[in-house]
Design a protein around this motif. Structure first.
Motif, PDB file in Angstrom:
ATOM      1  N   PRO A 124      87.887 -35.382  15.590  1.00 52.41           N
ATOM      2  CA  PRO A 124      87.280 -36.434  14.868  1.00 52.41           C
ATOM      3  C   PRO A 124      87.068 -36.144  13.394  1.00 52.41           C
ATOM      4  O   PRO A 124      87.038 -35.140  12.885  1.00 52.41           O
ATOM      5  N   SER A 125      87.474 -37.291  12.628  1.00 56.40           N
ATOM      6  CA  SER A 125      87.900 -37.139  11.095  1.00 56.40           C
ATOM      7  C   SER A 125      86.475 -37.375  10.113  1.00 56.40           C
ATOM      8  O   SER A 125      86.407 -37.324   9.098  1.00 56.40           O
ATOM      9  N   ASP A 126      85.298 -37.845  11.076  1.00 58.61           N
ATOM     10  CA  ASP A 126      84.117 -38.216  10.520  1.00 58.61           C
ATOM     11  C   ASP A 126      83.089 -37.034  10.261  1.00 58.61           C
ATOM     12  O   ASP A 126      81.765 -37.061  10.456  1.00 58.61           O
ATOM     13  N   ALA A 127      83.495 -36.156   9.652  1.00 54.66           N
ATOM     14  CA  ALA A 127      82.755 -34.749   9.794  1.00 54.66           C
ATOM     15  C   ALA A 127      81.827 -34.798   8.449  1.00 54.66           C
ATOM     16  O   ALA A 127      82.326 -35.709   7.721  1.00 54.66           O
ATOM     17  N   PRO A 128      81.011 -33.928   8.306  1.00 59.20           N
ATOM     18  CA  PRO A 128      80.121 -33.788   7.072  1.00 59.20           C
ATOM     19  C   PRO A 128      81.145 -33.527   6.046  1.00 59.20           C
ATOM     20  O   PRO A 128      82.283 -33.103   6.025  1.00 59.20           O
ATOM     21  N   LEU A 129      80.572 -34.189   4.746  1.00 57.19           N
ATOM     22  CA  LEU A 129      81.484 -34.108   3.487  1.00 57.19           C
ATOM     23  C   LEU A 129      81.696 -32.524   3.148  1.00 57.19           C
ATOM     24  O   LEU A 129      80.812 -31.648   3.569  1.00 57.19           O
ATOM     25  N   ALA A 130      82.779 -32.359   2.370  1.00 53.95           N
ATOM     26  CA  ALA A 130      82.985 -30.944   1.744  1.00 53.95           C
ATOM     27  C   ALA A 130      81.602 -30.480   1.162  1.00 53.95           C
ATOM     28  O   ALA A 130      81.201 -31.292   0.243  1.00 53.95           O
ATOM     29  N   VAL A 131      81.475 -29.325   1.424  1.00 52.80           N
ATOM     30  CA  VAL A 131      80.285 -28.583   0.625  1.00 52.80           C
ATOM     31  C   VAL A 131      80.567 -27.488  -0.358  1.00 52.80           C
ATOM     32  O   VAL A 131      81.659 -26.920  -0.031  1.00 52.80           O
ATOM     33  N   ALA A 132      79.670 -27.204  -1.411  1.00 51.84           N
ATOM     34  CA  ALA A 132      79.858 -25.932  -2.088  1.00 51.84           C
ATOM     35  C   ALA A 132      79.718 -24.564  -1.246  1.00 51.84           C
ATOM     36  O   ALA A 132      78.727 -24.560  -0.514  1.00 51.84           O
ATOM     37  N   SER A 133      80.382 -23.738  -1.629  1.00 50.32           N
ATOM     38  CA  SER A 133      80.369 -22.528  -0.903  1.00 50.32           C
ATOM     39  C   SER A 133      80.561 -21.310  -2.128  1.00 50.32           C
ATOM     40  O   SER A 133      81.622 -21.278  -2.810  1.00 50.32           O
ATOM     41  N   THR A 134      79.641 -20.300  -1.867  1.00 48.41           N
ATOM     42  CA  THR A 134      79.893 -19.052  -2.753  1.00 48.41           C
ATOM     43  C   THR A 134      80.407 -17.785  -1.938  1.00 48.41           C
ATOM     44  O   THR A 134      80.642 -16.901  -2.528  1.00 48.41           O
ATOM     45  N   ALA A 135      80.619 -18.150  -0.643  1.00 48.23           N
ATOM     46  CA  ALA A 135      80.986 -16.867   0.217  1.00 48.23           C
ATOM     47  C   ALA A 135      82.506 -16.531  -0.098  1.00 48.23           C
ATOM     48  O   ALA A 135      83.233 -17.408  -0.617  1.00 48.23           O
ATOM     49  N   ALA A 136      82.699 -15.428   0.010  1.00 42.71           N
ATOM     50  CA  ALA A 136      83.780 -14.951  -0.081  1.00 42.71           C
ATOM     51  C   ALA A 136      84.777 -15.197   0.858  1.00 42.71           C
ATOM     52  O   ALA A 136      84.360 -15.160   1.927  1.00 42.71           O
ATOM     53  N   LEU A 137      86.072 -15.678   0.593  1.00 45.10           N
ATOM     54  CA  LEU A 137      87.036 -15.852   1.578  1.00 45.10           C
ATOM     55  C   LEU A 137      87.745 -14.602   2.132  1.00 45.10           C
ATOM     56  O   LEU A 137      87.553 -13.543   1.609  1.00 45.10           O
TER      57      LEU A 137
END
Length: 237
Positions: free
Chosen positions: A213-226
């Motif tokens: 489904p494409s109605d997921a939460p909006l993109a959020v900011a993250s400071t976690a390392a990739l």
């Protein structure tokens, strides 16, 4: 052979591109085109509000992080990303103009249609789910969710969501990274991931992602390392 409607899509998009380019040429005039005019070519291919094209190829651009959309528009304009209609459309547009377009689509959140599973086997879908959510640790292959967010809806400011994208588009982009047709800032993490995937794995993960489904939460900011070094994350949005 594609359906008749699909066969006419390039022509329809071409007409819209010409109209949009004409509007863009007038961008320096005192009267700036309204937003609906600026994005006419975009929605002709990417669907109303950027929800995704009807032909299974043009991706959803609605709700993507503004920084990501702006970077992609710049890359098409400057020839770093190649797709002739997009390159032609954006040739003479300013950075500010591209930012306004990116901001517009980042603020759109129409519901997306979920693709039908068709005759895809449960084993293929499970393989795709594991790759998307867990990766392949024994091969040091990170999960899609490790970079694109646990909800796969993207991370601010410039990592896109993977939901609402047609299977054929996802597969084509992974293939383009795999064969070098698409590139990003070094170190090119997506190229590394795509080259580590087999064609069967690309099919599996593309199919599974397209079914979510494409109605997921909006993109959020993250400071976690990739989990892997990714040059495009540090690129100026």
């Amino acid at each position: 052979m594609p359906p008749i409607g699909q066969a006419f899509m390039p022509a329809l998009c071409g007409v819209a591109l010409m109209l949009a380019c004409h509007a863009a040429a007038q961008a320096g005039a005192p009267q700036v085109p309204a937003m609906a005019e600026r994005v006419a070519a975009c929605v002709a291919c990417h669907g109303a509000q950027g929800r995704a094209g009807p032909d299974g190829y043009y991706p959803r651009i609605a709700g993507k992080p503004e920084g990501y959309l702006y970077n992609q528009l710049r890359h098409f304009r400057d020839g770093q990303r190649r797709y002739p209609p997009m390159n032609y459309l954006l040739t003479n547009l300013s950075d500010d103009y591209l930012r306004q377009i990116a901001r517009h689509f980042a603020q759109q959140h129409p519901p997306g249609a979920t693709a039908a599973a068709g005759n895809t086997s449960a084993a293929v879908l499970e393989r795709g789910r594991l790759l998307a959510t867990q990766g392949a640790p024994e091969r040091r292959l990170p999960a899609c969710a490790a970079c694109h967010g646990q909800a796969l809806s993207g991370l601010q400011p410039a990592i896109p969501g993977l939901l609402g994208l047609p299977r054929d588009y996802i597969s084509a982009q992974l293939g383009a990274w795999r064969n070098g047709a698409r590139r990003a800032h070094a170190p090119d993490c997506m190229a590394d991931v795509a080259q580590a995937l087999t064609p069967d794995e690309i099919h599996a993960v593309s199919t599974w992602l397209a079914l979510q489904p494409s109605d997921a939460p909006l993109a959020v900011a993250s400071t976690a390392a990739l989990p892997i070094r990714c040059g495009s994350v540090g690129a100026t949005p």
